[in-house]
Design an enzyme around this catalytic site. Structure first.
Site, PDB file in Angstrom:
ATOM      1  N   ASP A  98     -13.087  12.795  -5.602  1.00 22.09           N
ATOM      2  CA  ASP A  98     -12.894  11.692  -4.651  1.00 22.09           C
ATOM      3  C   ASP A  98     -13.330  10.417  -5.372  1.00 22.09           C
ATOM      4  O   ASP A  98     -14.523  10.115  -5.466  1.00 22.09           O
ATOM      5  CB  ASP A  98     -13.736  11.923  -3.387  1.00 22.09           C
ATOM      6  CG  ASP A  98     -13.657  10.713  -2.438  1.00 22.09           C
ATOM      7  OD1 ASP A  98     -14.314  10.729  -1.392  1.00 22.09           O
ATOM      8  OD2 ASP A  98     -12.930   9.741  -2.786  1.00 22.09           O
ATOM      9  N   LEU A  99     -12.375   9.670  -5.875  1.00 22.05           N
ATOM     10  CA  LEU A  99     -12.677   8.493  -6.705  1.00 22.05           C
ATOM     11  C   LEU A  99     -13.283   7.358  -5.889  1.00 22.05           C
ATOM     12  O   LEU A  99     -13.808   6.397  -6.446  1.00 22.05           O
ATOM     13  CB  LEU A  99     -11.407   8.018  -7.428  1.00 22.05           C
ATOM     14  CG  LEU A  99     -10.883   9.020  -8.457  1.00 22.05           C
ATOM     15  CD1 LEU A  99      -9.403   8.803  -8.717  1.00 22.05           C
ATOM     16  CD2 LEU A  99     -11.682   8.954  -9.743  1.00 22.05           C
ATOM     17  N   TYR A 106      -1.854  -1.502   3.668  1.00 22.44           N
ATOM     18  CA  TYR A 106      -1.506  -0.824   2.403  1.00 22.44           C
ATOM     19  C   TYR A 106      -1.072  -1.864   1.377  1.00 22.44           C
ATOM     20  O   TYR A 106      -1.610  -1.933   0.270  1.00 22.44           O
ATOM     21  CB  TYR A 106      -0.396   0.210   2.614  1.00 22.44           C
ATOM     22  CG  TYR A 106       0.326   0.532   1.332  1.00 22.44           C
ATOM     23  CD1 TYR A 106       1.591  -0.008   1.069  1.00 22.44           C
ATOM     24  CD2 TYR A 106      -0.270   1.320   0.360  1.00 22.44           C
ATOM     25  CE1 TYR A 106       2.230   0.240  -0.125  1.00 22.44           C
ATOM     26  CE2 TYR A 106       0.372   1.569  -0.846  1.00 22.44           C
ATOM     27  CZ  TYR A 106       1.621   1.028  -1.077  1.00 22.44           C
ATOM     28  OH  TYR A 106       2.254   1.252  -2.277  1.00 22.44           O
ATOM     29  N   ARG A 165      12.215  -1.003  12.238  1.00 21.86           N
ATOM     30  CA  ARG A 165      10.831  -0.507  12.145  1.00 21.86           C
ATOM     31  C   ARG A 165       9.908  -1.713  11.918  1.00 21.86           C
ATOM     32  O   ARG A 165      10.193  -2.572  11.077  1.00 21.86           O
ATOM     33  CB  ARG A 165      10.720   0.487  11.000  1.00 21.86           C
ATOM     34  CG  ARG A 165       9.358   1.075  10.774  1.00 21.86           C
ATOM     35  CD  ARG A 165       9.357   2.177   9.741  1.00 21.86           C
ATOM     36  NE  ARG A 165       9.771   1.673   8.427  1.00 21.86           N
ATOM     37  CZ  ARG A 165       9.791   2.445   7.334  1.00 21.86           C
ATOM     38  NH1 ARG A 165       9.462   3.712   7.389  1.00 21.86           N
ATOM     39  NH2 ARG A 165      10.166   1.920   6.165  1.00 21.86           N
ATOM     40  N   LEU A 217      12.586   7.024   3.248  1.00 26.15           N
ATOM     41  CA  LEU A 217      13.982   7.349   3.546  1.00 26.15           C
ATOM     42  C   LEU A 217      14.475   8.619   2.869  1.00 26.15           C
ATOM     43  O   LEU A 217      15.036   9.505   3.523  1.00 26.15           O
ATOM     44  CB  LEU A 217      14.876   6.165   3.131  1.00 26.15           C
ATOM     45  CG  LEU A 217      16.384   6.365   3.339  1.00 26.15           C
ATOM     46  CD1 LEU A 217      16.715   6.486   4.826  1.00 26.15           C
ATOM     47  CD2 LEU A 217      17.162   5.216   2.702  1.00 26.15           C
ATOM     48  N   ASN A 277       7.630   9.350   5.872  1.00 30.04           N
ATOM     49  CA  ASN A 277       7.817   7.929   6.199  1.00 30.04           C
ATOM     50  C   ASN A 277       9.040   7.384   5.461  1.00 30.04           C
ATOM     51  O   ASN A 277       9.759   6.549   5.958  1.00 30.04           O
ATOM     52  CB  ASN A 277       6.602   7.095   5.718  1.00 30.04           C
ATOM     53  CG  ASN A 277       5.333   7.479   6.458  1.00 30.04           C
ATOM     54  OD1 ASN A 277       5.256   7.314   7.669  1.00 30.04           O
ATOM     55  ND2 ASN A 277       4.366   8.022   5.759  1.00 30.04           N
ATOM     56  N   SER A 311       3.070  -2.343  -6.464  1.00 34.06           N
ATOM     57  CA  SER A 311       4.265  -2.162  -5.636  1.00 34.06           C
ATOM     58  C   SER A 311       4.935  -3.503  -5.366  1.00 34.06           C
ATOM     59  O   SER A 311       4.271  -4.530  -5.257  1.00 34.06           O
ATOM     60  CB  SER A 311       3.846  -1.518  -4.311  1.00 34.06           C
ATOM     61  OG  SER A 311       4.898  -1.584  -3.366  1.00 34.06           O
ATOM     62  N   GLY A 342       0.140  13.858  -7.440  1.00 36.05           N
ATOM     63  CA  GLY A 342       1.041  13.191  -6.477  1.00 36.05           C
ATOM     64  C   GLY A 342       2.437  13.021  -7.058  1.00 36.05           C
ATOM     65  O   GLY A 342       2.730  13.511  -8.161  1.00 36.05           O
ATOM     66  N   LEU A 349      -6.695  15.674  -3.774  1.00 37.35           N
ATOM     67  CA  LEU A 349      -5.782  16.618  -3.091  1.00 37.35           C
ATOM     68  C   LEU A 349      -5.652  16.286  -1.596  1.00 37.35           C
ATOM     69  O   LEU A 349      -5.353  17.165  -0.780  1.00 37.35           O
ATOM     70  CB  LEU A 349      -6.252  18.063  -3.294  1.00 37.35           C
ATOM     71  CG  LEU A 349      -6.312  18.533  -4.753  1.00 37.35           C
ATOM     72  CD1 LEU A 349      -6.785  19.997  -4.795  1.00 37.35           C
ATOM     73  CD2 LEU A 349      -4.960  18.410  -5.456  1.00 37.35           C
ATOM     74  N   SER A 350      -5.879  15.027  -1.244  1.00 37.58           N
ATOM     75  CA  SER A 350      -5.740  14.655   0.191  1.00 37.58           C
ATOM     76  C   SER A 350      -4.265  14.589   0.579  1.00 37.58           C
ATOM     77  O   SER A 350      -3.925  14.688   1.757  1.00 37.58           O
ATOM     78  CB  SER A 350      -6.381  13.280   0.425  1.00 37.58           C
ATOM     79  OG  SER A 350      -5.681  12.296  -0.324  1.00 37.58           O
ATOM     80  N   LYS A 404      -2.857  -3.430  -2.366  1.00 38.90           N
ATOM     81  CA  LYS A 404      -2.219  -3.594  -3.686  1.00 38.90           C
ATOM     82  C   LYS A 404      -2.432  -5.024  -4.185  1.00 38.90           C
ATOM     83  O   LYS A 404      -2.739  -5.260  -5.352  1.00 38.90           O
ATOM     84  CB  LYS A 404      -0.723  -3.278  -3.614  1.00 38.90           C
ATOM     85  CG  LYS A 404      -0.401  -1.809  -3.401  1.00 38.90           C
ATOM     86  CD  LYS A 404      -0.926  -0.932  -4.528  1.00 38.90           C
ATOM     87  CE  LYS A 404      -0.576   0.522  -4.323  1.00 38.90           C
ATOM     88  NZ  LYS A 404      -1.202   1.414  -5.325  1.00 38.90           N
TER      89      LYS A 404
HETATM   90  C1  WQD Z   1      13.450   2.277   2.877  1.00 38.52           C
HETATM   91  C2  WQD Z   1      14.523   1.789   3.832  1.00 38.52           C
HETATM   92  C3  WQD Z   1      13.742   1.562   6.089  1.00 38.52           C
HETATM   93  C4  WQD Z   1      12.982   5.810   6.766  1.00 38.52           C
HETATM   94  C5  WQD Z   1       7.612   1.660   1.293  1.00 38.52           C
HETATM   95  C6  WQD Z   1       6.412   0.908   0.748  1.00 38.52           C
HETATM   96  C7  WQD Z   1       6.517   0.828  -0.760  1.00 38.52           C
HETATM   97  C8  WQD Z   1       6.628   2.221  -1.299  1.00 38.52           C
HETATM   98  C9  WQD Z   1       7.895   2.864  -0.759  1.00 38.52           C
HETATM   99  C10 WQD Z   1       4.580   3.398  -1.752  1.00 38.52           C
HETATM  100  C11 WQD Z   1      13.988   0.761   4.820  1.00 38.52           C
HETATM  101  C12 WQD Z   1      14.813   2.639   5.989  1.00 38.52           C
HETATM  102  C13 WQD Z   1      13.331   4.609   6.180  1.00 38.52           C
HETATM  103  C14 WQD Z   1      13.757   6.303   7.857  1.00 38.52           C
HETATM  104  C15 WQD Z   1      15.181   4.380   7.701  1.00 38.52           C
HETATM  105  N1  WQD Z   1       5.510   2.980  -0.913  1.00 38.52           N
HETATM  106  N2  WQD Z   1      14.421   3.917   6.634  1.00 38.52           N
HETATM  107  N3  WQD Z   1      14.834   5.564   8.281  1.00 38.52           N
HETATM  108  O1  WQD Z   1       9.508   0.781   3.503  1.00 38.52           O
HETATM  109  O2  WQD Z   1      11.047   0.059   1.593  1.00 38.52           O
HETATM  110  O3  WQD Z   1       8.769   0.915   1.060  1.00 38.52           O
HETATM  111  O4  WQD Z   1       7.743   2.921   0.682  1.00 38.52           O
HETATM  112  O5  WQD Z   1       4.472   3.281  -2.927  1.00 38.52           O
HETATM  113  O6  WQD Z   1       5.362   0.220  -1.265  1.00 38.52           O
HETATM  114  O7  WQD Z   1       6.451  -0.420   1.264  1.00 38.52           O
HETATM  115  O8  WQD Z   1      10.483   2.485   1.902  1.00 38.52           O
HETATM  116  O9  WQD Z   1      11.664   4.621   2.201  1.00 38.52           O
HETATM  117  O10 WQD Z   1      10.147   3.801   4.061  1.00 38.52           O
HETATM  118  O11 WQD Z   1      12.313   2.651   3.667  1.00 38.52           O
HETATM  119  O12 WQD Z   1      16.162   3.720   8.117  1.00 38.52           O
HETATM  120  O13 WQD Z   1      13.481   7.396   8.456  1.00 38.52           O
HETATM  121  O14 WQD Z   1      14.971   2.902   4.605  1.00 38.52           O
HETATM  122  O15 WQD Z   1      13.929   0.791   7.273  1.00 38.52           O
HETATM  123  O16 WQD Z   1      15.033  -0.177   5.082  1.00 38.52           O
HETATM  124  P1  WQD Z   1       9.998   0.965   2.111  1.00 38.52           P
HETATM  125  P2  WQD Z   1      11.114   3.480   2.986  1.00 38.52           P
END
Ligand code: WQD
Length: 342
Positions: A57-58, A149, A295, A200, A198, A124, A9, A32-33, A153
């Protein structure tokens, strides 16, 4: 031998690279999921050394038992393997509780059975929820998780704490990451979300590359200087180095308790608009975006108090936001041009 679960990952692969560079023998176990086995080839290309790899698969106790029986030389574990998409966890909570908690418990049972005494856990900052005070330090209150999620944690850390209380011979470190970003400077490994990202940064790099029409900015009406939400974006290579330091801390018995927690961030918050502007400046690529509603589940602002990790681990983030965005952009281009299966 260091067992790296989830080692194909994003953070696991970068940490495996650093472990191999430090001379450790590495065993990657991954189902590998959410990643591809050819990451192993690229880890070898970067380091000149090939980790052992077992598709496992742990969350399945028999498979996990077999893994530990096959590799009796495991002396420490870095446990990354978990499902981690916040939104998906809301849709499929049982999948997240079963996978993330059963995997951890199977590993803890095998640690006791096989006298493995050291575990570094991938946690996290999401455990802090929307903090009352900033910056967030390790004793900041844990808030009710805003996603299954995040709750896995929190529960995982509680399970580890309870096991540590009755197993003084086993040593744990939980590393609470803020927002991991960037890629290896070789551009051979990086973040590779399957489907629509998901997070940014991969959404920005895919938009920059032309795979996405426009970035949706989730809200510009927050109580922040420019109205967009603030996060502490930490470079994945800086993050990986903290894992090496933690493993050495445990193997050399430098830990001061058998359950320690460290925040891993830069200590600096950056807003979404700041990230976009920095990306455009450093990468020379315009990003189309449109502001939409907030969001569900997003918090307004969070960044780390890094003093404890700085002082106690002797670790400090070195990469700037711009440097991390550049490596993420280089990775996006290299992957699309050279690795993506056509
Ligand atoms: C960051 C900022 C969004 C996407 C999560 C988990 C955390 C870790 C990282 C796993 C926020 C904004 C995002 C988009 C946007 N995950 N955004 N448009 O939500 O802070 O954290 O991911 O380890 O545990 O909670 O990260 O990158 O999704 O968002 O405006 O298309 O970017 O609103 O402010 P997040 P993110």
């Amino acid at each position: 031998m260091i067992l790296v679960t989830g080692g194909t990952g994003f953070i696991g692969s970068h940490t495996s690279v650093e472990l191999l560079r430090e001379g450790f023998e590495v065993l990657i176990a991954d189902n590998l999921s959410n990643s591809y086995a050819d990451v192993i080839d690229r880890i070898e290309e970067i380091t000149g050394k090939r980790p052992f790899f077992e598709r496992t698969d742990l969350s399945n106790s028999e498979e996990t038992d077999l893994l530990f029986e096959k590799y009796p030389k495991i002396e420490a574990i870095i446990h990354f393997a978990a499902s981690k998409a916040v939104g998906e966890s809301v849709e499929k909570p049982l999948l997240y509780y079963k996978n993330n908690l059963n995997s951890l418990m199977n590993i803890l049972e095998n640690m006791k059975r096989h006298s493995v005494k050291n575990l570094v856990f991938s946690s996290s900052c999401t455990v802090y929820g929307e903090p009352d005070e900033l910056p967030v330090h390790e004793r900041s209150p844990i808030k009710i998780a805003n996603s299954p999620y995040g709750n896995t944690k929190q529960i995982s850390e509680e399970i580890i704490q309870d096991v540590a209380k009755v197993s003084s011979e086993i040593n744990f470190i939980s590393l609470r990451y803020f927002n991991p970003i960037g890629a290896h400077p070789s551009a051979l490994i990086g973040e590779l979300p399957l489907g629509i990202p998901n997070n940014l940064i991969p959404y920005i790099t895919q938009t920059g590359y032309g795979l996405r029409e426009a970035l949706k900015v989730f809200g510009d009406d927050y109580n922040t200087p420019d109205g967009s939400a603030i996060r502490d974006y930490i470079d994945v290579v800086d993050l990986s180095r903290a894992h090496i330091i933690s493993i050495k801390r445990l193997l050399n018995h430098k830990n001061k308790a058998n359950f320690e927690i460290f925040n891993l961030g830069t200590g600096t918050g950056s807003s979404v608009f700041e990230v976009i502007r920095t990306f455009e400046k450093v990468c020379g690529q315009k990003i189309n975006f449109k502001v939409v509603g907030r969001r569900e589940g997003d918090i307004e602002k969070v960044w780390a108090d890094t003093r404890y990790a700085n002082e106690e681990l002797g670790w400090k983030a070195e990469k700037t936001l711009g440097q991390s965005l550049k490596t993420a952009w280089d990775w996006e281009n290299y992957y699309r041009k050279n690795l993506e299966k056509k």
